[in-house]
Design a protein around this motif. Structure first.
Motif, PDB file in Angstrom:
ATOM      1  N   ALA A  65       9.724  -0.770   0.090  1.00 57.93           N
ATOM      2  CA  ALA A  65       9.860  -0.545  -1.355  1.00 57.93           C
ATOM      3  C   ALA A  65       9.064  -1.588  -2.141  1.00 57.93           C
ATOM      4  CB  ALA A  65      11.336  -0.579  -1.756  1.00 57.93           C
ATOM      5  N   TRP A  66       9.136  -2.844  -1.719  1.00 57.01           N
ATOM      6  CA  TRP A  66       8.435  -3.944  -2.399  1.00 57.01           C
ATOM      7  C   TRP A  66       6.927  -3.741  -2.334  1.00 57.01           C
ATOM      8  CZ3 TRP A  66       8.750  -7.608  -5.819  1.00 57.01           C
ATOM      9  CH2 TRP A  66       7.889  -8.694  -5.797  1.00 57.01           C
ATOM     10  N   ALA A  67       6.431  -3.318  -1.162  1.00 62.01           N
ATOM     11  CA  ALA A  67       4.985  -3.170  -0.964  1.00 62.01           C
ATOM     12  C   ALA A  67       4.416  -2.005  -1.761  1.00 62.01           C
ATOM     13  CB  ALA A  67       4.677  -2.989   0.518  1.00 62.01           C
ATOM     14  N   GLY A  68       5.214  -0.982  -2.004  1.00 65.99           N
ATOM     15  CA  GLY A  68       4.699   0.173  -2.737  1.00 65.99           C
ATOM     16  C   GLY A  68       3.509   0.776  -2.018  1.00 65.99           C
ATOM     17  N   ASP A  69       2.360   0.825  -2.691  1.00 71.07           N
ATOM     18  CA  ASP A  69       1.154   1.414  -2.103  1.00 71.07           C
ATOM     19  C   ASP A  69       0.359   0.420  -1.258  1.00 71.07           C
ATOM     20  OD1 ASP A  69       1.699   3.849  -3.299  1.00 71.07           O
ATOM     21  OD2 ASP A  69       0.505   3.395  -5.090  1.00 71.07           O
ATOM     22  N   LEU A  70       0.754  -0.845  -1.259  1.00 77.11           N
ATOM     23  CA  LEU A  70       0.035  -1.843  -0.471  1.00 77.11           C
ATOM     24  C   LEU A  70       0.412  -1.737   1.002  1.00 77.11           C
ATOM     25  CD1 LEU A  70       0.437  -5.028  -2.712  1.00 77.11           C
ATOM     26  CD2 LEU A  70      -1.619  -3.640  -2.419  1.00 77.11           C
ATOM     27  N   ASP A  71      -0.517  -2.101   1.860  1.00 79.91           N
ATOM     28  CA  ASP A  71      -0.217  -2.230   3.281  1.00 79.91           C
ATOM     29  C   ASP A  71       0.859  -3.304   3.438  1.00 79.91           C
ATOM     30  OD1 ASP A  71      -0.606  -3.644   5.984  1.00 79.91           O
ATOM     31  OD2 ASP A  71      -1.843  -1.853   6.228  1.00 79.91           O
ATOM     32  N   LEU A  72       1.796  -3.100   4.342  1.00 84.78           N
ATOM     33  CA  LEU A  72       2.887  -4.067   4.531  1.00 84.78           C
ATOM     34  C   LEU A  72       2.400  -5.442   4.972  1.00 84.78           C
ATOM     35  CD1 LEU A  72       5.548  -1.799   6.263  1.00 84.78           C
ATOM     36  CD2 LEU A  72       5.635  -2.734   3.951  1.00 84.78           C
ATOM     37  N   LYS A  73       1.170  -5.514   5.471  1.00 86.20           N
ATOM     38  CA  LYS A  73       0.611  -6.795   5.904  1.00 86.20           C
ATOM     39  C   LYS A  73      -0.440  -7.329   4.930  1.00 86.20           C
ATOM     40  CE  LYS A  73       1.923  -6.393  10.681  1.00 86.20           C
ATOM     41  NZ  LYS A  73       1.518  -6.464  12.086  1.00 86.20           N
ATOM     42  N   ASP A  74      -0.508  -6.752   3.739  1.00 82.72           N
ATOM     43  CA  ASP A  74      -1.373  -7.290   2.682  1.00 82.72           C
ATOM     44  C   ASP A  74      -0.787  -8.626   2.243  1.00 82.72           C
ATOM     45  OD1 ASP A  74      -2.284  -7.836  -0.106  1.00 82.72           O
ATOM     46  OD2 ASP A  74      -3.259  -5.879   0.099  1.00 82.72           O
ATOM     47  N   TYR A  75      -1.637  -9.637   2.104  1.00 79.43           N
ATOM     48  CA  TYR A  75      -1.141 -10.972   1.754  1.00 79.43           C
ATOM     49  C   TYR A  75      -0.350 -10.989   0.453  1.00 79.43           C
ATOM     50  CZ  TYR A  75      -4.398 -12.078  -2.058  1.00 79.43           C
ATOM     51  OH  TYR A  75      -5.062 -12.118  -3.252  1.00 79.43           O
ATOM     52  N   LYS A  76      -0.607 -10.034  -0.424  1.00 82.85           N
ATOM     53  CA  LYS A  76       0.095 -10.036  -1.710  1.00 82.85           C
ATOM     54  C   LYS A  76       1.590  -9.780  -1.559  1.00 82.85           C
ATOM     55  CE  LYS A  76      -4.012  -8.212  -3.900  1.00 82.85           C
ATOM     56  NZ  LYS A  76      -4.520  -7.424  -2.779  1.00 82.85           N
ATOM     57  N   VAL A  77       1.992  -9.162  -0.446  1.00 75.91           N
ATOM     58  CA  VAL A  77       3.415  -8.948  -0.177  1.00 75.91           C
ATOM     59  C   VAL A  77       3.870  -9.633   1.109  1.00 75.91           C
ATOM     60  CG1 VAL A  77       3.665  -6.830  -1.516  1.00 75.91           C
ATOM     61  CG2 VAL A  77       2.949  -6.686   0.890  1.00 75.91           C
TER      62      VAL A  77
END
Length: 154
Positions: A65-77
């Motif tokens: 849910a937190w990552a939304g459209d980002l990859d779960l391993k994107d540094y932003k999340v």
């Protein structure tokens, strides 16, 4: 000083990575209390004592849910997977009874491997974000250490 606990700790670490990626100045101190550095929850969690604050499956669901459209391993999340080579002086707190204990220690090791001035404070048999609980005796020592770190930078 930038400081955060739990998901706010992960966000603080991700913000430091964002600052570095955009050649912006870092804070003097980064203080992370039980930072959630891997929202993908891709690490090992079987040997951690039961954490009364959270379970692995619940964290995985919140991570998606937190990552939304980002990859779960994107540094932003998930700052565990980002570049930490330009991090400021960093102080980390984690309890041995946290589900994310190994993720946090892996993040610490990544900082050490990049020659970052980092300190890891491990609360033996402590649960998630133990430094913020005023009735936990170990929290007073952790709180005093945080204050000391902040005052040393002024």
């Amino acid at each position: 000083t930038i400081m955060g606990d739990s998901s706010g700790g992960g966000l603080s670490a991700a913000f430091a990575q964002y600052l570095a990626a955009n050649d912006l100045p870092q804070p003097e101190n980064l203080i992370l209390i039980s930072p959630w550095v891997d929202v993908s929850m891709s690490g090992k969690y079987d040997d951690v004592e039961k954490d009364p604050m959270s379970g692995v499956e619940g964290l995985r669901e919140m991570g998606r849910a937190w990552a939304g459209d980002l990859d779960l391993k994107d540094y932003k999340v998930s700052p565990l997977f980002g570049d930490v080579s330009k991090f400021p002086k960093t102080t980390i707190f984690v309890g041995t009874h946290e589900q994310i204990y190994h993720d946090v220690t892996n993040f610490y090791n990544k900082l050490k491997d990049n020659d970052i001035n980092v300190e890891l404070n491990i609360g033996e048999e402590m649960n998630h974000v133990y430094p913020v609980y005023p009735l936990v005796p170990e929290s007073k020592e952790a709180f005093n250490h945080i204050v000391e770190r902040i005052l040393d930078s002024q």
